[in-house]
Design a protein around this motif. Structure first.
Motif, PDB file in Angstrom:
ATOM      1  N   ASP A  65     -15.760   1.004  -4.933  1.00  0.00           N
ATOM      2  CA  ASP A  65     -16.917   0.164  -4.652  1.00  0.00           C
ATOM      3  C   ASP A  65     -16.473  -1.300  -4.678  1.00  0.00           C
ATOM      4  O   ASP A  65     -16.102  -1.827  -5.727  1.00  0.00           O
ATOM      5  CB  ASP A  65     -18.002   0.420  -5.703  1.00  0.00           C
ATOM      6  N   LEU A  66     -16.487  -1.955  -3.545  1.00  0.00           N
ATOM      7  CA  LEU A  66     -16.037  -3.338  -3.445  1.00  0.00           C
ATOM      8  C   LEU A  66     -17.172  -4.349  -3.626  1.00  0.00           C
ATOM      9  O   LEU A  66     -16.964  -5.541  -3.471  1.00  0.00           O
ATOM     10  CB  LEU A  66     -15.361  -3.565  -2.085  1.00  0.00           C
ATOM     11  N   SER A  67     -18.345  -3.868  -3.961  1.00  0.00           N
ATOM     12  CA  SER A  67     -19.484  -4.775  -4.076  1.00  0.00           C
ATOM     13  C   SER A  67     -19.636  -5.348  -5.473  1.00  0.00           C
ATOM     14  O   SER A  67     -20.483  -6.191  -5.709  1.00  0.00           O
ATOM     15  CB  SER A  67     -20.774  -4.055  -3.680  1.00  0.00           C
ATOM     16  N   GLY A  68     -18.808  -4.915  -6.398  1.00  0.00           N
ATOM     17  CA  GLY A  68     -18.954  -5.328  -7.787  1.00  0.00           C
ATOM     18  C   GLY A  68     -18.502  -6.733  -8.091  1.00  0.00           C
ATOM     19  O   GLY A  68     -19.233  -7.703  -7.886  1.00  0.00           O
ATOM     20  N   PRO A  69     -17.278  -6.893  -8.571  1.00  0.00           N
ATOM     21  CA  PRO A  69     -16.838  -8.218  -9.015  1.00  0.00           C
ATOM     22  C   PRO A  69     -16.909  -9.240  -7.890  1.00  0.00           C
ATOM     23  O   PRO A  69     -16.714  -8.914  -6.720  1.00  0.00           O
ATOM     24  CB  PRO A  69     -15.373  -7.999  -9.429  1.00  0.00           C
ATOM     25  N   THR A  70     -17.187 -10.465  -8.254  1.00  0.00           N
ATOM     26  CA  THR A  70     -17.244 -11.542  -7.272  1.00  0.00           C
ATOM     27  C   THR A  70     -16.153 -12.558  -7.555  1.00  0.00           C
ATOM     28  O   THR A  70     -15.615 -12.633  -8.651  1.00  0.00           O
ATOM     29  CB  THR A  70     -18.623 -12.242  -7.283  1.00  0.00           C
ATOM     30  N   PHE A  71     -15.856 -13.320  -6.513  1.00  0.00           N
ATOM     31  CA  PHE A  71     -14.838 -14.355  -6.573  1.00  0.00           C
ATOM     32  C   PHE A  71     -15.473 -15.655  -6.101  1.00  0.00           C
ATOM     33  O   PHE A  71     -16.232 -15.657  -5.138  1.00  0.00           O
ATOM     34  CB  PHE A  71     -13.657 -13.999  -5.666  1.00  0.00           C
ATOM     35  N   SER A  72     -15.142 -16.735  -6.766  1.00  0.00           N
ATOM     36  CA  SER A  72     -15.687 -18.034  -6.373  1.00  0.00           C
ATOM     37  C   SER A  72     -15.022 -18.519  -5.096  1.00  0.00           C
ATOM     38  O   SER A  72     -13.807 -18.430  -4.942  1.00  0.00           O
ATOM     39  CB  SER A  72     -15.465 -19.061  -7.477  1.00  0.00           C
ATOM     40  N   HIS A  73     -15.842 -19.013  -4.201  1.00  0.00           N
ATOM     41  CA  HIS A  73     -15.387 -19.576  -2.932  1.00  0.00           C
ATOM     42  C   HIS A  73     -16.277 -20.770  -2.658  1.00  0.00           C
ATOM     43  O   HIS A  73     -17.396 -20.831  -3.172  1.00  0.00           O
ATOM     44  CB  HIS A  73     -15.519 -18.520  -1.814  1.00  0.00           C
ATOM     45  N   ARG A  74     -15.825 -21.689  -1.840  1.00  0.00           N
ATOM     46  CA  ARG A  74     -16.677 -22.855  -1.561  1.00  0.00           C
ATOM     47  C   ARG A  74     -17.977 -22.473  -0.877  1.00  0.00           C
ATOM     48  O   ARG A  74     -18.931 -23.241  -0.863  1.00  0.00           O
ATOM     49  CB  ARG A  74     -15.914 -23.907  -0.761  1.00  0.00           C
ATOM     50  N   LEU A  75     -18.036 -21.254  -0.316  1.00  0.00           N
ATOM     51  CA  LEU A  75     -19.279 -20.760   0.279  1.00  0.00           C
ATOM     52  C   LEU A  75     -20.193 -20.101  -0.747  1.00  0.00           C
ATOM     53  O   LEU A  75     -21.295 -19.716  -0.425  1.00  0.00           O
ATOM     54  CB  LEU A  75     -18.964 -19.746   1.388  1.00  0.00           C
TER      55      LEU A  75
END
Length: 110
Positions: A65-75
């Motif tokens: 499941d790739l919807s879990g952890p998030t990564f900070s991005h300028r968007l």
């Protein structure tokens, strides 16, 4: 299949970057701005190697499941699925820019 729940990836922030209309300029952060120090051939080799590596790990990515952890991005905060879509759209944007330059009057002199 087996990759977890469906995750919407068409967020407005992603669509803005993926927009094929390149009249809207997007300035790259200085830390990733090209400086012309790397030969084109080396850049193409690197792009091909990255694509090969993604194809190699694709079965592993599809199994989780790739919807879990998030990564900070300028968007904003992007999950892994959104991050992968953004990477692909980013490369497509640059390939379209290259084609546009090559089709311009006077190329390759300009």
């Amino acid at each position: 299949q087996g990759a977890g729940p469906a995750q919407p990836i068409a967020q407005p922030q992603l669509l803005a970057v993926a927009d094929p209309n390149r009249e809207r300029r997007v300035e790259a952060p200085e830390r990733v701005r090209p400086v012309g120090a790397q030969p084109l051939a080396d850049s193409l080799i690197g792009m091909r190697e990255t694509a090969r590596a993604f194809r190699e790990i694709q079965p592993q990515l599809e199994a989780v499941d790739l919807s879990g952890p998030t990564f900070s991005h300028r968007l904003g905060e992007l999950n892994a699925c959104q991050w992968l879509v953004l990477l692909g759209e980013h490369q497509t944007r640059h390939l379209d820019q290259i084609a546009e330059v090559k089709a311009s009057p006077g190329y390759p002199q300009n």
